[in-house]
Write a protein that holds these residues in place. Structure first.
Motif, short mmCIF file in Angstrom:
data_model
loop_
_atom_site.label_atom_id
_atom_site.label_comp_id
_atom_site.label_asym_id
_atom_site.label_seq_id
_atom_site.Cartn_x
_atom_site.Cartn_y
_atom_site.Cartn_z
N ARG A 105 -4.90 -1.90 -0.56
CA ARG A 105 -5.77 -1.12 -1.11
C ARG A 105 -6.26 -1.11 -2.72
O ARG A 105 -4.83 -1.25 -3.49
CB ARG A 105 -5.71 0.62 -0.94
CG ARG A 105 -5.50 0.47 0.52
CD ARG A 105 -5.47 1.82 0.90
NE ARG A 105 -4.41 2.42 0.29
CZ ARG A 105 -2.93 3.22 1.00
NH1 ARG A 105 -2.89 2.62 2.32
NH2 ARG A 105 -1.98 3.17 0.57
N ASN B 219 1.00 -1.60 -0.02
CA ASN B 219 -0.21 -0.20 0.25
C ASN B 219 0.79 1.26 -0.10
O ASN B 219 0.46 2.52 -0.80
CB ASN B 219 -0.51 0.40 1.13
CG ASN B 219 -1.90 -0.77 1.08
OD1 ASN B 219 -2.17 -1.21 0.19
ND2 ASN B 219 -2.69 -1.40 1.82
N GLN C 132 -8.08 4.34 -3.59
CA GLN C 132 -8.21 4.39 -2.31
C GLN C 132 -6.50 4.72 -2.03
O GLN C 132 -5.56 3.93 -2.31
CB GLN C 132 -9.01 2.72 -1.73
CG GLN C 132 -10.35 2.45 -2.23
CD GLN C 132 -10.75 1.17 -1.09
OE1 GLN C 132 -10.11 0.26 -0.47
NE2 GLN C 132 -11.55 1.10 -1.48
#
Length: 72
Positions: A67, A33, A71
């Motif tokens: 994610r 992420n 996002q």
């Protein structure tokens, strides 16, 4: 980026985090992420959705916390 390269990179990340204290899946998801481009994460999640062939267990376990593109 090819699936083979994404698989290799994700598995290298997982191999590192399984040797560290704590939950490897959480650490893998956090690393992906924080450091992977949204398109790379999207490609990895698509590969996982298609069965995740070749991925280390820690990568597969990290999938729910990765994610999707779009996002933050």
């Amino acid at each position: 980026m090819t699936d083979d390269k994404l698989i290799r990179m994700a598995n290298q990340i997982a191999a590192f985090f399984v040797t560290q204290p704590g939950d490897a899946a959480v650490a893998v998801a956090a690393h992906l992420n924080d450091n992977w481009a949204p398109a790379m994460r999207a490609d990895l999640l698509a590969h996982i959705a298609a069965g995740g062939a070749g991925l280390a267990p820690a990568v597969l376990a990290a999938a729910p916390a990765i994610r999707p593109a779009g996002q933050r």
